[in-house]
Design an enzyme around this catalytic site. Structure first.
Site, PDB file in Angstrom:
ATOM      1  N   ASP A 108       0.887  -1.074   0.011  1.00  5.15           N
ATOM      2  CA  ASP A 108      -0.040   0.046  -0.118  1.00  5.15           C
ATOM      3  C   ASP A 108       0.722   1.211   0.016  1.00  5.15           C
ATOM      4  O   ASP A 108       2.123   1.125   0.203  1.00  5.15           O
ATOM      5  CB  ASP A 108      -0.997  -0.147   1.204  1.00  5.15           C
ATOM      6  CG  ASP A 108      -0.246  -0.025   2.518  1.00  5.15           C
ATOM      7  OD1 ASP A 108       0.819  -0.711   2.666  1.00  5.15           O
ATOM      8  OD2 ASP A 108      -0.510   0.948   3.474  1.00  5.15           O
TER       9      ASP A 108
ATOM     10  N   GLU B 215      11.949  -1.774   3.397  1.00  6.72           N
ATOM     11  CA  GLU B 215      11.673  -0.361   3.611  1.00  6.72           C
ATOM     12  C   GLU B 215      12.916   0.430   3.112  1.00  6.72           C
ATOM     13  O   GLU B 215      14.075  -0.004   3.112  1.00  6.72           O
ATOM     14  CB  GLU B 215      11.631  -0.041   5.233  1.00  6.72           C
ATOM     15  CG  GLU B 215      10.498  -0.596   5.883  1.00  6.72           C
ATOM     16  CD  GLU B 215       9.268   0.294   5.710  1.00  6.72           C
ATOM     17  OE1 GLU B 215       9.387   1.348   5.287  1.00  6.72           O
ATOM     18  OE2 GLU B 215       8.181  -0.211   5.967  1.00  6.72           O
TER      19      GLU B 215
ATOM     20  N   GLU C 283      -0.174  -1.010   5.624  1.00  6.76           N
ATOM     21  CA  GLU C 283       1.000  -0.447   6.652  1.00  6.76           C
ATOM     22  C   GLU C 283       0.899   0.953   6.903  1.00  6.76           C
ATOM     23  O   GLU C 283       1.436   1.421   7.925  1.00  6.76           O
ATOM     24  CB  GLU C 283       2.433  -0.901   6.004  1.00  6.76           C
ATOM     25  CG  GLU C 283       3.449  -0.920   6.928  1.00  6.76           C
ATOM     26  CD  GLU C 283       4.257   0.644   6.871  1.00  6.76           C
ATOM     27  OE1 GLU C 283       5.220   0.805   7.660  1.00  6.76           O
ATOM     28  OE2 GLU C 283       3.842   1.500   6.257  1.00  6.76           O
ATOM     29  N   GLU C 284       0.413   1.768   5.905  1.00  6.73           N
ATOM     30  CA  GLU C 284       0.551   3.163   5.982  1.00  6.73           C
ATOM     31  C   GLU C 284      -0.519   3.824   6.863  1.00  6.73           C
ATOM     32  O   GLU C 284      -0.709   5.064   7.019  1.00  6.73           O
ATOM     33  CB  GLU C 284       0.602   3.832   4.628  1.00  6.73           C
ATOM     34  CG  GLU C 284       1.609   3.479   3.757  1.00  6.73           C
ATOM     35  CD  GLU C 284       2.965   4.046   4.048  1.00  6.73           C
ATOM     36  OE1 GLU C 284       3.130   4.648   5.341  1.00  6.73           O
ATOM     37  OE2 GLU C 284       3.760   3.976   3.328  1.00  6.73           O
TER      38      GLU C 284
ATOM     39  N   HIS D  43       6.552   9.577   1.322  1.00  9.77           N
ATOM     40  CA  HIS D  43       5.355  10.212   1.431  1.00  9.77           C
ATOM     41  C   HIS D  43       5.130  11.513   0.912  1.00  9.77           C
ATOM     42  O   HIS D  43       4.224  12.185   0.858  1.00  9.77           O
ATOM     43  CB  HIS D  43       4.872  10.186   2.930  1.00  9.77           C
ATOM     44  CG  HIS D  43       4.745   9.020   3.553  1.00  9.77           C
ATOM     45  ND1 HIS D  43       4.395   8.763   4.962  1.00  9.77           N
ATOM     46  CD2 HIS D  43       4.852   7.761   3.122  1.00  9.77           C
ATOM     47  CE1 HIS D  43       4.190   7.640   5.134  1.00  9.77           C
ATOM     48  NE2 HIS D  43       4.875   6.788   4.342  1.00  9.77           N
TER      49      HIS D  43
END
Length: 364
Positions: free
Chosen positions: A72, A159, A130-131, A339
């Site tokens: 995601d 990551e 996860e976000e 992000h």
């Protein structure tokens, strides 16, 4: 979309970015990944659980390595589909999730299809949500419902780490400190006790606080205790009878969550306030002394990776560490770009991480 797992992982990253997969809307990308793993890999048991897809080999090899990544992304901000750019002579792949963490996912998927004879059994986990809030995290659901899929000797989370091994992670807790006073009219303020004013000793303790730096397995973890929110006030002519400070403590992995909580309590000991822990997640030890982790470190040092450093912030490595499994973060991309609207990853880093992990999984 049909994914070609044998394609260059750079183009595979672009293909993944081009499938929108905001949290709670991962069905399309999970469909594509599930189909590709079933059709383009050999020797893997493939299982879909909701919007998480799992695959593992069972060759009876002496060690098992888990490669895990979330599918995601944060909400798209005009940065899908993907595109290539050259910046300062270096090729970049731009787009939502290119850093966090579809480039890491692409590396893992490519290796699943192209490493024919690994020296260890493999478990692949591609999970959802996860976000957003931890209660929705697909890895947490697997931990509850299918815990045997989380057994292994080393877990590698894709990551973004700039091709460095970022070992372990900090723990985090949030606490609310509440100070009580006596309400009164501001024209007769002497008849009340101003709770906001009484926050001064709390803020003084925070400003004087000296955080630790802790070296564990050669990784230096920096702690931090910060005020993140102040609340109080009733009206423009009322002395407030309650005020709050929310604090966030990022702590090194030599403390448990309960030990970290007690430490924060002690920072404010002797003050007349109510202490309430409102959230928390444990830290993860780096675990670099484990044999499976040592081998990965050697590969990074000998094949052009960045080296080893502590992970600042919390990641899902903590879930594995809590199960006694050494876990590291290792993937392409600058975590500071995660992000952001201008999310982009150097394509050379995707190649570097692929080469390092290929050497690690094949014992080259």
């Amino acid at each position: 979309m049909t994914l070609d797992l044998r394609a260059d992982p750079i183009s595979l990253t672009a293909a993944l970015v081009d499938i929108p997969s905001e949290s709670k809307d991962e069905a399309a990308i999970v469909d594509a990944v599930t189909w590709a793993l079933r059709e383009q890999t050999t020797g893997f048991e493939v299982l879909r659980s909701g919007n998480t897809v799992l695959a593992r080999t069972n060759r009876g090899l002496p060690t098992r390595v888990i490669l895990a990544g979330h599918l995601d992304t944060v909400p798209i901000a005009g940065n899908v589909p993907s595109r290539y750019e050259v910046r300062e002579g270096e090729q970049m792949l731009c787009g939502c999730g290119s850093v966090d963490m579809k480039s890491g996912d692409a590396v893992f998927l490519h290796l699943a299809a192209t490493v024919a004879d690994p020296v260890c059994d493999l478990t692949m986990i591609f999970y959802d949500c996860e976000e957003i809030a931890a209660e929705f995290n697909g890895l947490g659901r697997i931990e509850r419902d299918l815990p045997d899929w989380l057994e292994g000797d080393l877990a590698i989370l894709g990551e973004p780490s700039g091709a460095w091994i970022e070992a372990g992670c900090q723990g985090t807790l949030r606490a609310r400190l509440t100070v009580s006073g006596t309400r009164a009219h501001t024209a007769r303020a002497w008849m009340g006790e101003n709770a906001i004013h009484d926050l001064a000793p709390v803020l003084e303790r925070l400003s004087e606080y000296t955080p630790r730096q802790v070296d564990i397995d050669g990784c230096v973890y920096r702690e931090g205790l910060s005020a993140v929110r102040v609340g109080g006030g009733v009206a423009g002519n009322v002395v407030p009878d309650e005020a709050t400070v929310d604090v966030n403590f990022r702590f090194a992995p030599d403390r448990s969550l309960d030990e970290a909580t007690e430490h924060v309590r002690q920072v404010f000991s002797g003050l007349d306030l109510k202490f309430e822990r409102t959230d928390g997640a444990p830290a993860a030890l780096p675990g670099l002394s484990a044999p499976a982790a040592k081998s990965l470190v050697e590969q990074v040092h000998s094949h052009g990776g960045g080296g080893v450093r502590a992970k600042y912030g919390w990641t899902d490595v903590s879930r594995f560490a809590a199960r006694g499994i050494p876990a590291v973060n290792f993937g392409p991309g600058d975590p500071n770009l995660a992000h952001t609207v201008d999310e982009h990853v150097p394509t050379a880093q995707i190649t570097t991480v692929t080469d390092i992990l290929r050497g690690y999984l094949t014992g080259a």
